[in-house]
Each structure stands twice: as C-alpha cells, then as structure tokens.
Design a protein around this motif. Sequence first.
Motif, PDB file in Angstrom:
ATOM      1  N   THR A  44      -3.407  -1.869  -7.814  1.00 37.60           N
ATOM      2  CA  THR A  44      -3.596  -0.608  -8.532  1.00 37.60           C
ATOM      3  C   THR A  44      -3.015  -0.787  -9.936  1.00 37.60           C
ATOM      4  O   THR A  44      -2.347  -1.802 -10.230  1.00 37.60           O
ATOM      5  CB  THR A  44      -2.851   0.536  -7.822  1.00 37.60           C
ATOM      6  OG1 THR A  44      -1.447   0.221  -7.815  1.00 37.60           O
ATOM      7  CG2 THR A  44      -3.354   0.747  -6.403  1.00 37.60           C
ATOM      8  N   ASP A  62       2.043   2.219  -3.312  1.00 38.74           N
ATOM      9  CA  ASP A  62       0.956   2.457  -4.268  1.00 38.74           C
ATOM     10  C   ASP A  62       0.749   1.277  -5.217  1.00 38.74           C
ATOM     11  O   ASP A  62       0.454   1.453  -6.392  1.00 38.74           O
ATOM     12  CB  ASP A  62       1.191   3.745  -5.068  1.00 38.74           C
ATOM     13  CG  ASP A  62      -0.024   4.140  -5.892  1.00 38.74           C
ATOM     14  OD1 ASP A  62      -1.158   3.892  -5.433  1.00 38.74           O
ATOM     15  OD2 ASP A  62       0.167   4.658  -7.015  1.00 38.74           O
ATOM     16  N   GLU A  87      -9.708  -1.224   0.732  1.00 37.06           N
ATOM     17  CA  GLU A  87     -11.050  -0.738   1.046  1.00 37.06           C
ATOM     18  C   GLU A  87     -11.501  -1.402   2.340  1.00 37.06           C
ATOM     19  O   GLU A  87     -11.461  -2.628   2.465  1.00 37.06           O
ATOM     20  CB  GLU A  87     -12.026  -1.073  -0.078  1.00 37.06           C
ATOM     21  CG  GLU A  87     -13.415  -0.542   0.170  1.00 37.06           C
ATOM     22  CD  GLU A  87     -14.378  -0.882  -0.955  1.00 37.06           C
ATOM     23  OE1 GLU A  87     -15.566  -1.049  -0.657  1.00 37.06           O
ATOM     24  OE2 GLU A  87     -13.932  -1.000  -2.104  1.00 37.06           O
ATOM     25  N   GLU A 107       0.831  -1.197   0.000  1.00 39.07           N
ATOM     26  CA  GLU A 107       0.000   0.000   0.000  1.00 39.07           C
ATOM     27  C   GLU A 107       0.875   1.260   0.000  1.00 39.07           C
ATOM     28  O   GLU A 107       0.614   2.207  -0.750  1.00 39.07           O
ATOM     29  CB  GLU A 107      -0.935   0.001   1.212  1.00 39.07           C
ATOM     30  CG  GLU A 107      -1.889   1.181   1.225  1.00 39.07           C
ATOM     31  CD  GLU A 107      -2.802   1.212   2.442  1.00 39.07           C
ATOM     32  OE1 GLU A 107      -3.742   2.018   2.423  1.00 39.07           O
ATOM     33  OE2 GLU A 107      -2.573   0.461   3.410  1.00 39.07           O
ATOM     34  N   ALA A 109      -4.666  -1.147  -3.547  1.00 40.75           N
ATOM     35  CA  ALA A 109      -5.696  -0.267  -3.006  1.00 40.75           C
ATOM     36  C   ALA A 109      -6.423  -1.054  -1.917  1.00 40.75           C
ATOM     37  O   ALA A 109      -6.686  -2.246  -2.078  1.00 40.75           O
ATOM     38  CB  ALA A 109      -6.670   0.154  -4.100  1.00 40.75           C
TER      39      ALA A 109
END
Length: 95
Positions: free
Chosen positions: A72, A52, A57, A49, A55
């Motif tokens: 991602t 990057d 949630e 994370e 992702a």
Amino acid sequence: MDFDTLVHQPTRLQLFAYLYRHGESSFSEIVDELDMTEGNLASHMNKLEDADCVAVEKQFVDGSPQTTYRLTDHGREKFEEHVGQLEALIESLEE
C-alpha cells in the motif's frame, strides 16, 4: 536509532523489498522466489495486512484460488523510511 520492528524483522524486510521491486506478486511467486514456507509467508503477510502495509486480492484463476499482494502507499512509505534510516546509519559510520 530506533528501527521499526515491523519492517526491520529480516523476513518482513525481505518481503517489503521484494514487493517494492516487483509490485504485485502472487502468493506462490513469493514462496518460490524467497524460498519460504507457505505458513511462514501467510503469518508475515497477515501482520503486514493488519498494519495496512500490504493490500491482498483473492480471486479464482482457471478455477483455482490465487492470492496476490502489493504494498500500500503506507507500506511503501514505511519501507522508504526504513531504507533512509539504514542509509543515515551507513553515512554516520563513514564520518
């Protein structure tokens, strides 16, 4: 050949491959499918994370917290580049 250690590390490579194949997956699915401890998964996912590559949630489902992950675009690109490097290595060995 310089491998990206973020992707090449065995556990993270397994995570990249799993998410690449399955798309979005929950924390508990990944723990079960890859036979990882919760702490180990959380640690690796934090690194991904921060870079990057995944992702995250977080939501409540039936009153219980549920965390889901997906690669991602950047994460997909890094994984595909790594696979390309591995394929090039194999091809060089066949020459």
